[in-house]
Design a protein around this motif. Sequence first.
Motif, short mmCIF file in Angstrom:
data_model
loop_
_atom_site.label_atom_id
_atom_site.label_comp_id
_atom_site.label_asym_id
_atom_site.label_seq_id
_atom_site.Cartn_x
_atom_site.Cartn_y
_atom_site.Cartn_z
N ARG A 1 74.97 44.21 -31.26
CA ARG A 1 74.75 44.45 -29.83
C ARG A 1 75.91 45.18 -29.19
O ARG A 1 75.75 45.95 -28.25
CB ARG A 1 74.62 43.12 -29.08
N ASP B 1 68.86 48.12 -24.81
CA ASP B 1 69.46 49.35 -24.30
C ASP B 1 70.89 49.40 -24.77
O ASP B 1 71.79 48.88 -24.13
CB ASP B 1 69.38 49.37 -22.77
N GLN B 2 71.09 49.99 -25.94
CA GLN B 2 72.41 49.97 -26.57
C GLN B 2 72.75 51.36 -27.10
O GLN B 2 71.91 52.04 -27.67
CB GLN B 2 72.42 48.99 -27.76
N LEU B 3 74.02 51.75 -26.94
CA LEU B 3 74.48 52.98 -27.58
C LEU B 3 74.88 52.66 -29.01
O LEU B 3 75.67 51.76 -29.24
CB LEU B 3 75.69 53.55 -26.83
N ALA C 1 75.58 51.16 -20.87
CA ALA C 1 75.03 52.22 -21.72
C ALA C 1 74.57 53.38 -20.85
O ALA C 1 74.82 54.55 -21.14
CB ALA C 1 73.88 51.68 -22.58
N ASP C 2 73.90 53.04 -19.76
CA ASP C 2 73.39 54.07 -18.86
C ASP C 2 74.53 54.91 -18.28
O ASP C 2 74.47 56.15 -18.28
CB ASP C 2 72.60 53.39 -17.73
N ARG D 1 69.49 64.85 -24.77
CA ARG D 1 69.76 64.91 -23.34
C ARG D 1 69.22 66.22 -22.74
O ARG D 1 68.65 66.21 -21.65
CB ARG D 1 71.25 64.79 -23.10
N ARG E 1 63.86 47.13 -19.21
CA ARG E 1 64.60 47.41 -20.44
C ARG E 1 64.86 46.13 -21.22
O ARG E 1 65.55 45.24 -20.74
CB ARG E 1 65.92 48.10 -20.10
N LEU E 2 64.31 46.04 -22.42
CA LEU E 2 64.54 44.86 -23.27
C LEU E 2 65.76 45.09 -24.16
O LEU E 2 66.54 44.18 -24.40
CB LEU E 2 63.31 44.59 -24.14
N TYR F 1 85.97 45.56 -23.66
CA TYR F 1 85.44 46.43 -22.61
C TYR F 1 86.32 46.45 -21.34
O TYR F 1 86.20 47.36 -20.53
CB TYR F 1 84.06 45.97 -22.13
N ARG G 1 71.06 56.47 -27.66
CA ARG G 1 70.77 55.28 -26.87
C ARG G 1 69.52 54.66 -27.45
O ARG G 1 68.45 55.26 -27.42
CB ARG G 1 70.55 55.75 -25.43
N ARG H 1 77.55 55.29 -19.51
CA ARG H 1 78.21 56.06 -20.58
C ARG H 1 77.42 57.33 -20.88
O ARG H 1 77.99 58.32 -21.34
CB ARG H 1 78.31 55.21 -21.86
N CYS H 2 76.11 57.29 -20.68
CA CYS H 2 75.31 58.49 -20.92
C CYS H 2 75.46 59.50 -19.79
O CYS H 2 75.36 60.70 -20.00
CB CYS H 2 73.83 58.14 -21.05
N ARG H 3 75.68 59.00 -18.57
CA ARG H 3 75.72 59.91 -17.42
C ARG H 3 77.10 60.48 -17.15
O ARG H 3 77.24 61.59 -16.66
CB ARG H 3 75.20 59.19 -16.19
N ARG I 1 75.98 59.62 -31.33
CA ARG I 1 75.26 58.38 -31.08
C ARG I 1 74.03 58.61 -30.22
O ARG I 1 73.92 59.62 -29.53
CB ARG I 1 76.15 57.33 -30.46
N LEU J 1 74.86 45.09 -20.52
CA LEU J 1 75.11 46.11 -21.55
C LEU J 1 74.32 47.38 -21.27
O LEU J 1 74.79 48.50 -21.50
CB LEU J 1 74.76 45.58 -22.94
N SER J 2 73.11 47.22 -20.76
CA SER J 2 72.27 48.36 -20.43
C SER J 2 72.90 49.18 -19.29
O SER J 2 72.90 50.41 -19.32
CB SER J 2 70.88 47.86 -20.04
N TRP J 3 73.45 48.46 -18.31
CA TRP J 3 74.14 49.13 -17.20
C TRP J 3 75.28 50.00 -17.73
O TRP J 3 75.44 51.17 -17.34
CB TRP J 3 74.65 48.05 -16.23
N ILE K 1 74.36 62.51 -26.11
CA ILE K 1 73.72 61.22 -26.38
C ILE K 1 72.23 61.34 -26.07
O ILE K 1 71.84 61.61 -24.94
CB ILE K 1 74.34 60.11 -25.50
N ASP L 1 72.64 39.12 -19.90
CA ASP L 1 73.70 39.76 -20.69
C ASP L 1 73.27 41.14 -21.18
O ASP L 1 74.06 42.09 -21.18
CB ASP L 1 74.07 38.89 -21.90
N ASP L 2 72.02 41.27 -21.61
CA ASP L 2 71.54 42.56 -22.11
C ASP L 2 71.43 43.58 -20.98
O ASP L 2 71.59 44.78 -21.19
CB ASP L 2 70.18 42.41 -22.81
#
Lengths: 460, 460
Positions: free
Chosen positions: A442, A156-158, B263-264, A127, A153-154, B445, A172, B266-268, A170, B259-261, A87, B255-256
């Motif tokens: 989203r 931040d979506q996968l 996404a982060d 990555r 972060r405004l 989720y 980020r 899921r990347c790690r 995918r 989702l960012s939390w 990612i 809410d965003d």
Amino acid sequence: MRSAMTDASPFHSTGEVLDWLSSRNAASPFSVEPIPLECVDGWSFEESTGNLVHKSGKFFRVEGIRVETNAGPVARWEQPIIDQPEIGILGIVAKEFDGVLHFLMQAKMEPGNPSPVQLTPTVQATRSNYTQVHQGSRPPYVDYFLDLTRATRLVDQLQFEQASAFLGKRNRNMVVLAAGGVPVLDNFRWLTMGQVKQLLRIPNLVSMEARTVLSCIPLVANGCDSASAPPAPAGEFGRALFESMLECGQAMHGDDEVLSWLADLRCRYELRIERVPLRTVDAWSRDRFAIAHDGGRYFSVVGARVEATSREVARWDQPLVKSVEKGLIGFLIKRIHGVLHFLIQAKVEPGNVDILSVGPTVQCVLGAESVSDPASWPPLADLVVGAPAERVRYSCTQAEEGGRFYHVENEYRVVELPADEDAQLSDGYCWVTLRQLNDLLRHGYVNIEARNLLGCLSLI
Amino acid sequence: MRSAMTDASPFHSTGEVLDWLSSRNAASPFSVEPIPLECVDGWSFEESTGNLVHKSGKFFRVEGIRVETNAGPVARWEQPIIDQPEIGILGIVAKEFDGVLHFLMQAKMEPGNPSPVQLTPTVQATRSNYTQVHQGSRPPYVDYFLDLTRATRLVDQLQFEQASAFLGKRNRNMVVLAAGGVPVLDNFRWLTMGQVKQLLRIPNLVSMEARTVLSCIPLVANGCDSASAPPAPAGEFGRALFESMLECGQAMHGDDEVLSWLADLRCRYELRIERVPLRTVDAWSRDRFAIAHDGGRYFSVVGARVEATSREVARWDQPLVKSVEKGLIGFLIKRIHGVLHFLIQAKVEPGNVDILSVGPTVQCVLGAESVSDPASWPPLADLVVGAPAERVRYSCTQAEEGGRFYHVENEYRVVELPADEDAQLSDGYCWVTLRQLNDLLRHGYVNIEARNLLGCLSLI
């Protein structure tokens, strides 16, 4: 939204940005030469499988898959596919100047771009790029996306990429608001959202990576509170988008009804993907220069030698995916009870992680349909292609990711149907408002083709 | 919400429902005998893999997987897992009587239930069940869920089940509002939501299937429009839930940001699942009676002979999953700026389709932790287990799916921390309001452990 309504910036006019991109093109001479696949430096075919892999095990691999599905006319086929599980980050740094949000865009060359230099996000990093130990060689600006003290972060979506060519790839998609000053490096410029949207009316200028990140920024912050809503745009189409984004309870189908439509299709459609060695993929063959379909359709994988000056490495080899035909990506839209609705399509594609995704009304990318032969067109394509000019709300040719795809272009179109025109729809289609579509986006339901077309929509 | 606030029904008092369930238990004598795995009728071990399969290829299969992840202390292990790719229906038929929504609940026996007869949804049907050609043998009421002219879909969501034991198994969770009269068959009763919630205070009475469907029904229809909000419940905890469901902009994280939390993380977090033959699964062995962990932990798969009267077939054999220890499923909740927040946890489990799901604060099911040994407890478990009585908002033992699991019980707990008490949190945790949690749940989720605990919450 103020940024989206602003097509002038204190930094540069849009014309100046165009001149700058032209000068970058002129300053970055480069060539892409076809070379035999076996000569692609650093790449080789795996002994046991015939899969095309990089010696480092990084970047991506070209493998084979066997697809079984009940979702279309063809129940079973095999094809090559690109596996790239890492990612990466596609990120734009934003900052307010004179009360208007500006976005730091980059002029970047990719070998597969039809116009070599495109406008891309501030950062495109895999990555492996951004986790490397040696701080100095990390991509510039990447820390704005990783370090929460430097920016908020405004977005931040996968988000997934082409599911016809990638196996669950995918990135980020991020937009961050910088906390302090941001140095502007060579090859970077601050633009308003309105300026970027203007540039999206010029073919092949704004990269696929930029479009997908832009699509994650809502045109208008949504919510049902009409008291806090900003004033509507003056243009008729901009106002219609604005109202469709702020609608509250005027959608043809309730939000739960849309989720139910997707749940139902996920139960009925089956999709089984099995990896097979690239060597054994049925109806595809490899010669010295390409892995190609025996019928000359879909796409091919070729070897390329790139010589350029504007990248870290001045010369490199890599495989590229070439498509045989230009694609078509189109949305039909229509006012229903006065509110603009978008016709979405449930799209079953091999790279989907959960059977289907939400696609545009019409999508033929690296696919079975031929733009030159109307008899082969998918449903509703005639309405998108044959629309009278006064019904076309957006029309432009855009190129796909030039780091993987060689001159893969799609015609992007948005066509508004008269409010009284009924399209014949199967149950794989559903009318939704822009607010609903943005909500699906989203949460990762919307495929890259639909997202990238949405990213082209402008309030002005 | 009116139904949730009503604990009396014109049909039966809750006491009468309890008597009815007892009488069903008495009227449905049955026995479950352990038998050697090789004697389980219709089931056998596949020659090449040692996987446990049904001769029809239907129902489910017990296979092996190899798990590799960087998300916990153990980087690599192997385990048996149940593969059941078919999407079934868990559905409740609803209808309004005297202005109050009632739900048609079924008394149903399952061999693995600690109390044999439980209250379950109107319909539990596998896809093979409800797609069979011979109309007459289809499960009763199933047409209310398939035929849009007979009922309106209020809830229709695909939701995953135990990701520690199943490989991506999910069911379609549905609630439909019947359009016309609904015949009430033997073994079925109309109950208000308030009545079902009362029964959820009694151990092992309401089935796992019922709890997951209930969790998909929002406690209060959410939205920020305070004018149309119904009056708040009188009880203090009910009112706190109500306000957390209707909050608008008072959440600790936007809410965003939530989702960012995700996404982060899921990347790690990485999660690689590879199927392996059950025969070769490391640290697990098979004897005549069980497939079990060599250290005597986690769970085992055993053979059972069931003799009963209340099912279509009066006698059958099947494999069942037995757990070694009772589990704990708990939410810590806390008022933040006056609004109730739930502490969610990103949970990486082998059966997850997309690396992680949103779990409760504490979850140890079929897992490595032992309830009897506090040293082995996961983070925050002590706060859930050791809470003083006046902080416990919900506490009850509930059994998991009795059609697959044999006497697998979990202690369900919701504990409210004092507003000024800070729990030490790693970044795998996040405080969200009930509105936010419900929104995550709608989009799939939230894992079954968290959902089923949420399903137990009541406004009264």
